[in-house]
Design an enzyme around this catalytic site. Structure first.
Site, short mmCIF file in Angstrom:
data_model
loop_
_atom_site.label_atom_id
_atom_site.label_comp_id
_atom_site.label_asym_id
_atom_site.label_seq_id
_atom_site.Cartn_x
_atom_site.Cartn_y
_atom_site.Cartn_z
N GLY A 140 4.22 28.10 14.14
CA GLY A 140 5.02 28.99 13.29
C GLY A 140 4.61 28.89 11.83
N LYS A 141 4.26 27.69 11.40
CA LYS A 141 3.89 27.53 10.00
C LYS A 141 2.37 27.55 9.84
CE LYS A 141 8.30 25.42 9.44
NZ LYS A 141 8.82 25.02 10.76
N CYS A 159 14.20 20.59 10.22
CA CYS A 159 15.23 21.58 10.56
C CYS A 159 16.52 20.85 10.90
CB CYS A 159 14.77 22.49 11.69
SG CYS A 159 14.39 21.63 13.22
N ALA A 169 1.99 20.59 13.97
CA ALA A 169 1.83 22.04 13.78
C ALA A 169 2.31 22.91 14.93
CB ALA A 169 0.37 22.35 13.49
N ARG A 182 1.50 21.26 23.74
CA ARG A 182 1.99 22.05 22.60
C ARG A 182 0.81 22.48 21.72
NH1 ARG A 182 7.38 22.20 21.29
NH2 ARG A 182 6.99 22.10 19.05
N ASP A 185 5.84 19.11 8.69
CA ASP A 185 7.07 19.68 9.26
C ASP A 185 7.47 18.70 10.37
OD1 ASP A 185 9.03 21.68 9.66
OD2 ASP A 185 7.90 22.50 11.33
N1 SAM Z 1 5.53 23.13 12.54
C1 SAM Z 1 5.83 23.64 13.87
C2 SAM Z 1 6.07 25.14 13.78
O1 SAM Z 1 6.47 25.60 12.72
O2 SAM Z 1 5.84 25.83 14.78
C3 SAM Z 1 7.02 22.91 14.48
C4 SAM Z 1 6.81 21.45 14.54
S1 SAM Z 1 8.10 20.58 15.33
C5 SAM Z 1 9.33 20.56 14.15
C6 SAM Z 1 7.51 18.94 15.27
C7 SAM Z 1 6.26 18.67 16.07
O3 SAM Z 1 5.95 17.28 15.87
C8 SAM Z 1 6.38 18.84 17.57
O4 SAM Z 1 5.48 19.85 17.98
C9 SAM Z 1 6.02 17.50 18.17
O5 SAM Z 1 5.14 17.60 19.29
C10 SAM Z 1 5.33 16.78 17.02
N2 SAM Z 1 5.53 15.31 17.02
C11 SAM Z 1 6.49 14.60 17.61
N3 SAM Z 1 6.35 13.28 17.37
C12 SAM Z 1 5.25 13.15 16.62
C13 SAM Z 1 4.57 12.04 16.07
N4 SAM Z 1 4.98 10.80 16.24
N5 SAM Z 1 3.48 12.29 15.36
C14 SAM Z 1 3.06 13.58 15.16
N6 SAM Z 1 3.67 14.65 15.66
C15 SAM Z 1 4.74 14.45 16.38
#
Ligand code: SAM
Length: 458
Positions: free
Chosen positions: A115-116, A232, A111, A139, A179
């Protein structure tokens, strides 16, 4: 044009016959800027009237707007009042396309920075529960701040591995947004770091993580529930490829058709097991609309399952503390007493039906109301952000253009005019126009600043 990896360009050329030139051209165009209105605080109609800069509707969301380059919406007091979130326009699509009914249990698995999740929280309208998680604790802190800024209190903000969450929440959620972390090809125009982080095998590496995340998300979805998967990136292996694999593995899953919108393209069956249902997915391409690029798929879990809810019950009622009663008398917002919890002097309003979960790394459960001191209650910033101007009996309203507002955000004590302080003393909800931005304390003709250090402008 930025230096784009040649392996990436070669694949894009294969993926976009007849459109490749347009796709390349899109990298020369200036990137569009977007903001999403917090309709929990203000309607779009009202926002259009008070917007301090020119705005233009984004066709694929009800509450998204383009704003011109050169404007700085994050510097305006309305940003600090949580009236909008700055977001890349195509990134607004996933939360806009996950249907949510107030009262449901919703999970945003990846999350941060919110943003979402902020839009999912708004759609819940204060009822039900939003579990917003991110594996990265730093984050997840930014995620919590954005949810607080938006005034969303019915949350459980966690920083957990999806595997640990899945143990606690089997078949628990009505709606899930995944996401997923991805190779970020849709961010190349906006973010040079995304280009630098890319390597030819990255989509394959990301796909392995995404498959596992989707598996875990499915295990947390109630039968009858909906899951929106988004990325994305453009790589087929991270998009249609992931959905095709999920449909092969889980016969209870079905793709639900996403509504058409100007500029939306359909998912491509050839990239997902030649399954014609892939056309129910949506691709947002930067050469077809004013956004960077996204993919989304809406899945439904169809079967009834025999599994019982394994998550704890809500808490019993408690008597209310006199110090809280004193502070909230005259407050127009009613808080359900049986949902108020205090621990070590700190006081929260829990979301209704918040399960007792143990063993999770929780950053916040509910709305942080404030702190009980020896003889009084001191309200916290998230409470101010969850109130509207008329809900607290004492307010100090500054015009959004008042030069004292930036000083308030810096933590300065402020002089008040006689008519601003007349007949008022003690705690006051400080507002930019009609919108709360924090607390202050009126002492004679001075406003003692209670804007928290962690929220101040540097
Ligand atoms: N949904 C968010 C927004 O709209 O603001 C953006 C999310 S971003 C695309 C993906 C997120 O997944 C990152 O914040 C990252 O820290 C997290 N992430 C990375 N690897 C992960 C994992 N193995 N399991 C869960 N989350 C993970």
């Amino acid at each position: 044009m930025k230096e784009l990896p040649k392996e990436f360009l070669k694949r894009m050329q294969e993926m976009l016959p007849g459109e490749y030139e347009d796709f390349l051209q899109s990298y020369e165009a200036p990137r569009p800027n977007g903001l999403r209105v917090n309709t929990g605080k203000i309607s779009c109609e009202e926002f259009e009237k008070i917007a301090p800069f020119p705005i233009q509707r984004i066709p694929w969301t009800k509450n998204g707007y383009f704003y011109p380059a050169g404007e700085h919406p994050a510097r305006h007091p309305y940003y600090r009042a949580g009236l909008y979130y700055l977001q890349e326009p195509s990134a607004m699509a996933p939360a806009a396309h996950l249907p949510i009914v107030p009262g449901e249990r919703v999970l945003d698995l990846c999350a941060a920075p919110g943003g979402k999740a902020t839009e999912l929280g708004v759609k819940l309208a204060g009822e039900g529960l939003l579990v917003a998680n991110d594996i990265s604790t730093s984050r997840a802190r930014a995620l919590l701040r954005n949810l607080e800024l938006f005034g969303i209190g019915n949350v459980l903000v966690t920083s957990e591995t999806p595997a640990r969450l899945a143990k606690v929440f089997p078949e628990y959620f009505h709606k899930i947004l995944l996401d997923a972390p991805c190779s970020g090809e849709g961010m190349f125009r906006k973010d040079l770091e995304a280009v630098k982080a890319w390597y030819p095998e990255r989509p394959k590496d990301c796909a392995a993580v995404q498959k596992e995340l989707l598996r875990l998300a499915v295990s947390m979805l109630r039968p009858g529930g909906l899951l929106l998967y988004s990325t994305c990136t453009f790589a087929p292996s991270e998009n249609e490829g992931i959905i095709a694999a999920a449909l092969r593995e889980f016969s209870e899953l079905a793709l639900i058709e996403l509504p058409a919108s100007p500029g939306f393209a359909k998912g491509v069956p050839a990239w997902g097991d030649k399954n014609p249902a892939m056309e129910k997915c949506v691709r947002l391409w930067p050469h077809r609309l004013a956004g960077e690029g996204h993919f989304m798929a809406l899945l439904k879990k169809q079967w009834q399952s025999a599994k019982e809810e394994a998550v704890g019950k809500s808490r019993p009622a408690r008597p209310i503390d006199g110090r809280l009663e004193e502070f909230f008398k005259g407050c127009q917002k009613s808080f359900s007493i049986d949902r108020i919890e205090s621990k070590g002097g700190k006081v929260w309003l829990l979301p209704s039906g918040l399960p007792k979960v143990s063993g999770l790394h929780i950053l916040r459960g509910g709305l942080y109301l404030g702190e009980l001191k020896k003889d009084r209650f001191e309200p916290a910033q998230p409470l101010a952000m969850a109130l509207s101007a008329g809900e607290y009996p004492v307010t100090v309203r500054f015009s959004p253009r008042d030069e004292r507002l930036p000083r308030y955000f810096h933590g300065e004590e402020l002089p008040l005019l006689e008519e601003e302080s007349q007949g008022k003393k003690g705690w006051a909800l400080v507002c930019a126009g009609d919108f709360p931005v924090g607390w202050g304390k009126i002492v004679r003709q001075t406003l003692k600043n209670k804007y928290p250090a962690g929220w101040r402008q540097s």
